[in-house]
Scaffold this active site. Structure first.
Site: not given
Ligand code: NDP
Ligand code: 2IT
Length: 468
Positions: A147, A187
């Site tokens: 990561k 992410d």
């Molecule tokens: P995005 O940047 O697209 O969206 C993040 C969302 O979470 C936004 O709505 C944001 O709000 C909110 N957020 C972020 N930080 C905080 C915080 N400290 N407190 C409250 N709200 C928060 O990210 P993703 O949707 O890609 O990721 C969301 C989660 O999913 C993370 O935990 C990530 O690690 C996990 N994840 C993502 C994957 C992927 O493929 N993208 C894969 C697997 C897991 P705001 O705009 O106000 O910051």
């Molecule tokens: O938390 C996760 O699994 C991700 N942000 C996606 C990682 C990836 O390599 O697609």
């Protein structure tokens, strides 16, 4: 500790003289983890959650003690930290801290996302890389865990600033990654735009076109359904859990946190399967729409929140059926199922108790470690359907793995093939959780199942390598 049982032959000398006393029990092990990682609470929390199950599992399996497997997985292969300088639109020189944590590559190249958020620090990236190691093993694909990220806040930055930051970040990162070495992706705060800028810079510096990042645009080696995969996968996993009770999502109400990539696609799939989404959120609060957040409304959120970088509060101005709750999280809204899809530790013990008291029957984590340790214990003790992120949000990295395969073979698979593969992979993860998580009375402890299945694959590969 029971050293007998049906495990492999026991080393009699080791029983008499344990060489690593801190590994003898969970408490001693965790004391060591805390001592070696001061000021890193998220990392300690992630290790604790896994170690609670692994110590029980390895109690009668001497080889894992003898070769210090958990101790070695909980010590990243390397943590790289570097300076990232960039110039903002007002010609100020800005300095950020970038990282790549390469946790473990026993079963494949390091693989995991890049996060741009002001909260990013070593503890958070070490926890994420540790979790990723188990998650990637669960997918059944050959990917190790890593990561990265930076304490850069993309909010309010111009496109030019984002580009310059991404280029500067990659100017250092490029020397640590490679298609067979370490393959980052997106992410929080990193989507297809940022991946494009980073890929462009990697290609420019190395003069090679290779599958060094996933989540790429379709024009230059990306995979169909990568964008949707995490959210869709989390809902498929929830569907699989409900099926074990003879239930499905039709008519079920869902509370979702977040409004980014994972949350919006989870909401989309809940709708497609006949459920009703009641909430979305961001770091400023949540919106509650009792009439349901339909596909049309999700499209509005994607455009305003994701692409135009708006705030979720604006949803309540656009749709009068909704109310905005500033500074609050959505867990108090009664629901059948809940999907935390924002960030770590956004669902605490008292939130978990509220959800259970309100009759919630299933939790599928779209985010990584969204539930704190107390909340995890509440869900496990209540014996409801509870999927930890390392199992339920693995759809994203799984399709990243499929993107790597397509890049290696220099082909692009069709959407229906990829949809089927995503389904199959999520089914496979569910099956692996059942294998190690089924308890008396037919209850399935998915946390235990995921931790043990993920551990076993990585651990057995490490055993094959000896001490390296
Ligand atoms: P995005 O940047 O697209 O969206 C993040 C969302 O979470 C936004 O709505 C944001 O709000 C909110 N957020 C972020 N930080 C905080 C915080 N400290 N407190 C409250 N709200 C928060 O990210 P993703 O949707 O890609 O990721 C969301 C989660 O999913 C993370 O935990 C990530 O690690 C996990 N994840 C993502 C994957 C992927 O493929 N993208 C894969 C697997 C897991 P705001 O705009 O106000 O910051
Ligand atoms: O938390 C996760 O699994 C991700 N942000 C996606 C990682 C990836 O390599 O697609």
């Amino acid at each position: 500790m029971n050293r007998g049982g049906d495990g492999p032959t026991v080393d009699a000398v080791l029983i008499a003289e344990p060489r690593n006393s801190e590994h003898v029990d969970l408490n001693g092990f965790m004391e060591g983890v805390k001592r070696r990682n001061p000021g890193q609470p998220e990392f300690v929390q992630a290790v604790q959650e896994v170690a609670e199950d692994i110590f029980e599992f390895i109690a009668d399996k001497e080889q894992y003690h003898r070769w210090q497997i958990l101790r070695r997985i909980a010590e990243p292969d390397r943590v790289v930290s570097f300076r990232v300088c960039w110039e903002d639109d007002n010609h100020n020189i800005r300095v950020q801290r970038g990282y790549r944590v390469q946790n473990n590559n026993a079963i494949g190249p390091y693989k995991g996302g890049i996060r741009f958020h002001p909260s990013v620090n070593e503890s958070i990236l070490k926890f994420l890389a540790f979790e990723q190691t188990f998650k990637n093993a669960l997918t059944g694909l050959p990917m190790g865990g890593g990561k990265g990220g930076a304490n850069f806040n993309p909010k309010g930055k111009s496109d030019g600033e984002i580009m310059r930051f991404c280029q500067s970040f990659m100017t250092e990162l490029y020397r640590h990654i490679g298609a067979d070495v370490d393959v980052p992706a997106g992410d929080i705060g990193v989507g297809s735009r940022e991946i494009g800028y980073m890929f462009g810079q990697y290609k420019r510096i190395t003069n090679s076109f290779e599958g060094v990042l996933t989540g790429k645009g379709m024009e230059y080696g990306g995979s169909l359904i990568r964008t949707e995969a995490t959210g869709y996968g989390a809902v498929y996993f929830l569907e699989n859990m409900l099926r074990t009770k003879g239930l499905d999502l039709a008519g079920k109400t869902a509370v979702i946190s977040g409004s980014g990539n994972v949350a919006t696609h989870a909401a989309e799939k809940i709708n497609q399967l006949g459920g009703k989404v009641l909430t979305l959120s961001d770091s400023e609060g949540f919106v509650h729409d009792p009439e349901g957040i339909t596909q049309e409304k999700i499209e509005w959120v994607k455009t305003h929140k994701t692409r135009r970088r708006g705030r979720i509060s604006q949803y309540a101005e656009e749709y009068r059926s909704a109310t905005f709750h500033a500074g609050k999280r959505p867990w108090g809204v009664p629901c059948d199922v809940a999907l935390p899809c924002a960030t770590q530790n956004e669902l605490l013990g008292e939130d978990a108790r509220t959800l259970v008291a309100n009759g919630c029957i299933g939790i599928s984590e779209g985010a990584n470690m969204p539930t704190d340790l107390e909340g995890v214990h509440v869900f496990r003790d209540a014996r409801i359907l509870y999927a930890p992120g390392k199992a339920s949000n693995a759809g994203g990295v799984a399709v990243s793995g499929l993107e790597m395969s397509q890049n290696s073979a220099r082909i692009s698979w069709k959407e229906d093939q990829l949809q089927q593969l995503l389904r199959d992979i999520m089914d496979g993860i569910h099956q692996r959780c059942l294998e190690y998580g089924e308890e008396s009375g037919g209850h399935i402890d998915y946390v235990k199942g995921a931790n043990i299945a993920g551990f076993k694959k990585v651990a057995d590969a490490m055993l094959a390598f000896g001490v390296v």
